[in-house]
Motif scaffolding. Structure first.
Motif: not given
Length: 303
Positions: A202-216
């Motif tokens: 998971v990657w997040r924007y500075p405000d904590g909201s999600k920018q990107y998500e993937v499962t490996w």
């Protein structure tokens, strides 16, 4: 400093090399290397490793298939030097694909290219764990190898087996300068000692909201892979299935689908569609093995 190569130039069919001892202000007379000369659509890579050795990777033949007289090897290779390039330990690189002209089958394209494996414009880098990563181009799809110096120096020719089950779980995270969480991911060392992404990233924007998500799962993406904008709207999403098929959807800023395409094993395969911002269908296309198979005014979709 050591310089090797140069397009469409050779000494008796082999790449030239030259050295500088004054930071590049002057260079020695070129001498012949043990590496075959290259042409367009090809570029070797040369990096210094943490061990002090030099790593080199290239093709055994030029784009048109030309090789030095008497050379019988083909495809691509990697090499190590322990004496600043005076001598090299060279090893064939298994699994290289031919130029993309042979996969895409565009009229007349393959006439200028040999059918052997190629690295194309290649680049290498060494990770913190010592593994050497090598990336190819000009084949379809492009390829990525991982190797260590021990494998290059060994007599073993085969590629490493697929990920072995078991191994120690590892996780990681990355923070913004203010300490807020920027990214987190899961992973593990498999039984052979390789690190594989495993679990949710998971990657997040500075405000904590999600920018990107993937499962490996053992180094491969599974299920949904999603990118969001700062307002929380989907920018695009991949949905992958166990059988190798996938659906890629791109969205308009207001949330309606903009483009959707079907994929299989990395190639566009089947139906693709495109809508305007009002949701009206403006294009419908058919793909086979990554090639546009039919649609007036259609265009090829690329990953």
């Amino acid at each position: 400093m050591l310089a090797i190569g140069g397009k469409n130039t050779d000494i008796e069919g082999y790449m030239p090399q030259t050295t500088s001892c004054d930071g590049g202000r002057s260079w020695s007379q070129p001498t012949k290397t043990p590496f075959p000369a290259l042409q367009n659509n090809q570029r070797p890579t040369l990096v210094r490793l943490a061990s002090g050795r030099l790593f080199f990777a290239s093709d055994w033949q030029a784009r048109d298939g030309k090789r030095p007289a008497g050379l019988r090897r083909s495809g691509a290779f990697v090499a190590l030097s322990e004496d600043e390039g005076r001598t090299w330990r060279i090893k064939d690189l298994p699994g290289t694909l031919p130029h993309e002209a042979w996969a895409l089958k565009r009229p007349g394209w393959s006439r200028s290219y040999h059918g052997e494996g190629t690295l194309g414009y290649t680049v290498a880098a060494q990770g913190p764990n010592g593994l050497i990563h090598l990336i190819s181009s000009m084949n379809h799809p492009s390829q990525h190898w991982e190797m260590n110096e021990a494998w290059i120096l060994s007599e073993v020719a085969e590629q490493t087996a697929p990920p072995a089950p078991g191994g120690r779980a590892l996780s990681g995270k990355q923070s913004y300068p203010d300490g807020k969480l920027e990214a987190s991911w899961g992973g593990r060392l498999d039984a052979s000692g390789r690190f594989l992404l495993d679990g949710v990233e998971v990657w997040r924007y500075p405000d904590g909201s999600k920018q990107y998500e993937v499962t490996w799962r053992a180094g491969r993406k599974i299920g949904a892979e999603t990118c969001w904008d700062r307002q929380g709207g989907k920018v695009w999403q991949w949905q992958r299935s166990e059988d190798g098929s996938a659906v890629w959807t791109q969205y308009w800023p207001h949330g309606k689908p903009r483009r959707r395409s079907q994929w299989r094993n990395g190639f566009a395969e089947g139906e693709a569609a495109e809508w305007d911002a009002a949701g009206r269908l403006i294009g419908s296309y058919q793909f086979r093995a990554g090639e546009l198979a039919g649609a007036p005014g259609g265009r090829e979709l690329g990953r």
